[in-house]
Write a protein that holds these residues in place. Structure first.
Motif, PDB file in Angstrom:
ATOM      1  N   CYS A  92       7.645   3.942  13.677  1.00  0.00           N
ATOM      2  CA  CYS A  92       6.581   4.606  12.923  1.00  0.00           C
ATOM      3  C   CYS A  92       7.000   6.006  12.479  1.00  0.00           C
TER       4      CYS A  92
ATOM      5  N   THR B  72      12.377  -2.191   7.834  1.00  0.00           N
ATOM      6  CA  THR B  72      12.609  -1.263   8.947  1.00  0.00           C
ATOM      7  C   THR B  72      11.710  -1.588  10.122  1.00  0.00           C
ATOM      8  N   GLY B  73      10.433  -1.860   9.837  1.00  0.00           N
ATOM      9  CA  GLY B  73       9.491  -2.167  10.899  1.00  0.00           C
ATOM     10  C   GLY B  73       9.861  -3.408  11.673  1.00  0.00           C
ATOM     11  N   THR B  74      10.220  -4.482  10.976  1.00  0.00           N
ATOM     12  CA  THR B  74      10.564  -5.726  11.661  1.00  0.00           C
ATOM     13  C   THR B  74      11.869  -5.571  12.455  1.00  0.00           C
TER      14      THR B  74
ATOM     15  N   TRP C  27       7.710   0.115  16.244  1.00  0.00           N
ATOM     16  CA  TRP C  27       8.120  -0.343  14.910  1.00  0.00           C
ATOM     17  C   TRP C  27       8.731   0.787  14.075  1.00  0.00           C
TER      18      TRP C  27
ATOM     19  N   TRP D 281      12.911  -2.745  13.939  1.00  0.00           N
ATOM     20  CA  TRP D 281      12.591  -2.004  15.157  1.00  0.00           C
ATOM     21  C   TRP D 281      11.806  -2.872  16.136  1.00  0.00           C
TER      22      TRP D 281
ATOM     23  N   THR E 269       7.519  -4.031   7.006  1.00  0.00           N
ATOM     24  CA  THR E 269       8.674  -3.672   6.200  1.00  0.00           C
ATOM     25  C   THR E 269       9.952  -4.103   6.902  1.00  0.00           C
TER      26      THR E 269
ATOM     27  N   ARG F  36      -0.088   0.731  10.045  1.00  0.00           N
ATOM     28  CA  ARG F  36       0.192  -0.635  10.457  1.00  0.00           C
ATOM     29  C   ARG F  36       1.027  -1.405   9.435  1.00  0.00           C
TER      30      ARG F  36
ATOM     31  N   ALA G 103       3.534  -0.559   7.933  1.00  0.00           N
ATOM     32  CA  ALA G 103       4.969  -0.332   8.112  1.00  0.00           C
ATOM     33  C   ALA G 103       5.596  -1.349   9.057  1.00  0.00           C
ATOM     34  N   ARG G 104       4.782  -2.029   9.848  1.00  0.00           N
ATOM     35  CA  ARG G 104       5.314  -3.068  10.727  1.00  0.00           C
ATOM     36  C   ARG G 104       5.953  -4.202   9.949  1.00  0.00           C
TER      37      ARG G 104
END
Length: 585
Positions: free
Chosen positions: A425, A489-491, A423, A493, A487, A482, A484-485
């Motif tokens: 990180c 950006t996270g989604t 994600w 990635w 956000t 976790r 950040a998943r």
């Protein structure tokens, strides 16, 4: 339900009717006593060759120590359980007590491996990892690799300071909870690989020198401490049986042997491979993986499954970040050409002089299939051994990292990602441990001294920015964030990871049984394309550009992936990757 047990030569082996056989190799002791909690000490029988044994009337749950010459009481070096840590008593356990839910699991072929490296403590122990298995499997991960879990001093550690190789560390959960994690992974089609350390012991809780000094070879010390005498039959057997113990009693699908270059007796590797072959059930897939600074391609030819490809990581890291200090100096002259050699032949260093170590390094590897090499952009070493533990996205342009990530997950080499990488990180991963007193001070100052040669840390004030490895907050700050998943950006990635692994599963994995290079061509600095012959007449071509320049590329058949949404036909934009598959006669 089917149960599994590996009967060790060493330690405590439970028999029927509340009887246990205890065995200790203690060549430095004249006599050894068995101390079982609640019972009088019992003198163990000696064979005159350093082996002591005794059958005692006790069963599962009995706590015990060995009292060696000098009156010191020590835990069992082959203990299955240390609930009070490495300084406490060992506990007799019943390996048959756990009821396996997936006893027929046979593992997965190596060509299907997509490895996810993790640290058990940071993810909440064995139960915490179990809660992540569904999301990992849904992404396309097929194997989780646990950093070492053998018992260590304190309550937190990377695992490379372990002192009891047979004992799962108590802070992560009980032995049965570890088995439950492995069971749960197998139920989801996930392999479980264990990182094991046989080249040294940690500084706290290692009592072997007290009663078995012959375990060590003081003339072959390594970076990590006193050398280990693998040429001694008892020592060689101790570690071979450790591999078999994890594979058979815990049903791990493979081990990754740390710092193989520090194990000087190479006959041990052949003996290990033969014992594994003779012991593991027919038809079951188990994998023996190496980390080897020596780039010893001979071990891979002899039947070891694969090796971590540090050369591949280092060449990519220099291309993406421009860093050239420390061991990155080895790849700073022409990282594009180094990457080309990695993609064509596996290793960069195949016998030539290594300016970092001052010695020749490696051997020819061009005949080996790409699947003998595990590629990665990040791992515990390359991230955590940085002074400030920065992740790659904090060091390089995100679009360049995205292109490299696509190469990682689509190349015929076996990919490995580091926890949180899926994600994007940004949480740092620090070096951490849990020592106290003088030892803690030595580790703290040693860590800062280690980086004093780097330009950014030559000033003492800057060196003091390096986190204290022993501080609890250093450990806590290393937990992947976790939140950040969720956000943007996270989604993004996560979607990319899922897309690339879907492509890998559908287009590449079915044809990875006999992969050979079909050539690599450099387009310019930071840009090249590589071709591989796969099974069934398939040719995989990957164009990659980690530079700010634009390049002309050949038209190819059947585009399966491109990282740039604005790519014009025939052009390779900056920081992009294009993958194509052809059928050839």
């Amino acid at each position: 339900m089917q149960t599994f047990r590996f009967r060790k030569t060493f330690g405590a082996e439970l028999l029927a009717d509340e009887q246990t056989v205890f065995t200790l190799w203690a060549p430095s002791s004249d006599e050894v006593f068995l101390e079982i909690e609640g019972m009088a000490a019992q003198k163990m029988r000696s064979d005159g060759q350093g082996h002591f044994s005794l059958k005692a009337a006790c069963g599962a749950g009995a706590r015990y120590l060995f009292r060696v010459s000098g009156g010191q009481s020590v835990p069992d070096p082959a203990s299955r359980s240390q609930p009070e840590g490495v300084l406490g008593p060992s506990v007799v356990t019943d390996p048959d007590a756990y009821q396996w839910q997936c006893p027929e699991w046979q593992g997965r072929p190596w060509n299907e491996a997509v490895i996810y490296e993790l640290h058990a403590g940071l993810l909440g122990g064995y139960s915490g990892i179990s809660q992540r298995l569904d999301e990992l499997a849904s992404l396309g991960i097929t194997a989780i690799e646990l950093m070492p879990i053998n018992s260590f001093g304190g309550t937190r550690n990377w695992g490379y300071d372990g002192v009891l190789p047979y004992t799962p560390a108590a802070p992560y959960g009980s032995p049965d909870e570890l088995k439950s994690l492995i069971d749960a992974a197998h139920a989801r089609g996930l392999m479980v690989i264990l990182d094991v350390v046989y080249n040294h012991f940690g500084p706290e809780g290692n009592f072997l020198p007290v009663y078995a000094d012959a375990f060590f070879d003081h003339e072959k010390n390594s970076t990590w401490g006193t050398g280990i005498a693998f040429d001694k039959p008892e020592v060689a057997k101790f570690f071979i049986e450790n591999v078999l113990y994890w594979l058979m009693e815990y049903r791990f699908d493979g081990v990754r042997i740390d710092a193989v270059s520090a194990i000087s007796d190479h006959t041990w590797f052949g003996a290990l491979r033969e014992r594994v072959k003779a012991t593991v059930e027919p038809g079951r897939h188990v994998h023996l993986i190496l980390e080897n600074e020596n780039n010893d391609a001979g071990l891979l030819r002899d039947g070891f499954t694969a090796q971590w490809n540090d050369d591949g990581h280092n060449a990519l890291h220099v291309l993406l970040t421009g860093e050239h200090e420390g061991y990155y100096k080895m790849f700073s002259k022409d990282p594009t050409q180094d990457l080309a050699r990695v993609l064509a032949e596996g290793f960069v260093y195949q016998g030539q002089f290594n300016p970092y170590s001052g010695k020749n390094r490696g051997m020819a590897s061009g005949d080996l299939p790409a699947t003998k090499f595990i590629l990665f952009l990040q791992n515990h070493d390359q991230t955590g051994n940085r002074a400030l533990g920065e992740r790659l996205l904090a060091l390089a342009k995100p679009e360049a990292v995205k292109a490299a990530y696509a190469l990682l997950l689509l190349s015929p080499m076996i990919p490995m990602i580091f926890m949180g990488e899926e994600w994007g990180c940004l949480t740092p991963f620090y070096f951490f441990c849990d020592f106290h007193g003088e030892l803690a001070e030595q580790v703290r100052e040693g860590r800062r001294k280690e980086f004093s040669q780097f330009a950014a840390f030559q000033d003492k004030k800057n060196r003091n920015r390096i986190p204290d490895p022993n501080a609890l907050e250093t450990f806590e700050a290393s937990r992947p964030e976790r939140a950040a998943r969720e956000t943007e950006t996270g989604t993004t990635w996560l979607a990319l990871t899922r897309q690339l692994l879907t492509l890998r599963r559908e287009w590449i994995v079915p044809y990875l049984h006999n992969v050979q290079s079909a050539g690599v061509h450099v387009l310019g600095v930071g840009a090249l394309y590589a071709r591989w012959r796969l099974d069934a007449g398939k040719i995989l071509t990957i164009f990659m550009n980690f530079s700010e320049n634009q390049y002309d590329i050949l038209e190819t058949y059947h585009l399966i992936y491109e990282s740039s949404e604005n790519r014009r036909v025939g052009l390779l934009p900056p920081f992009s990757l294009v993958a194509c598959m052809e059928d050839v006669a």
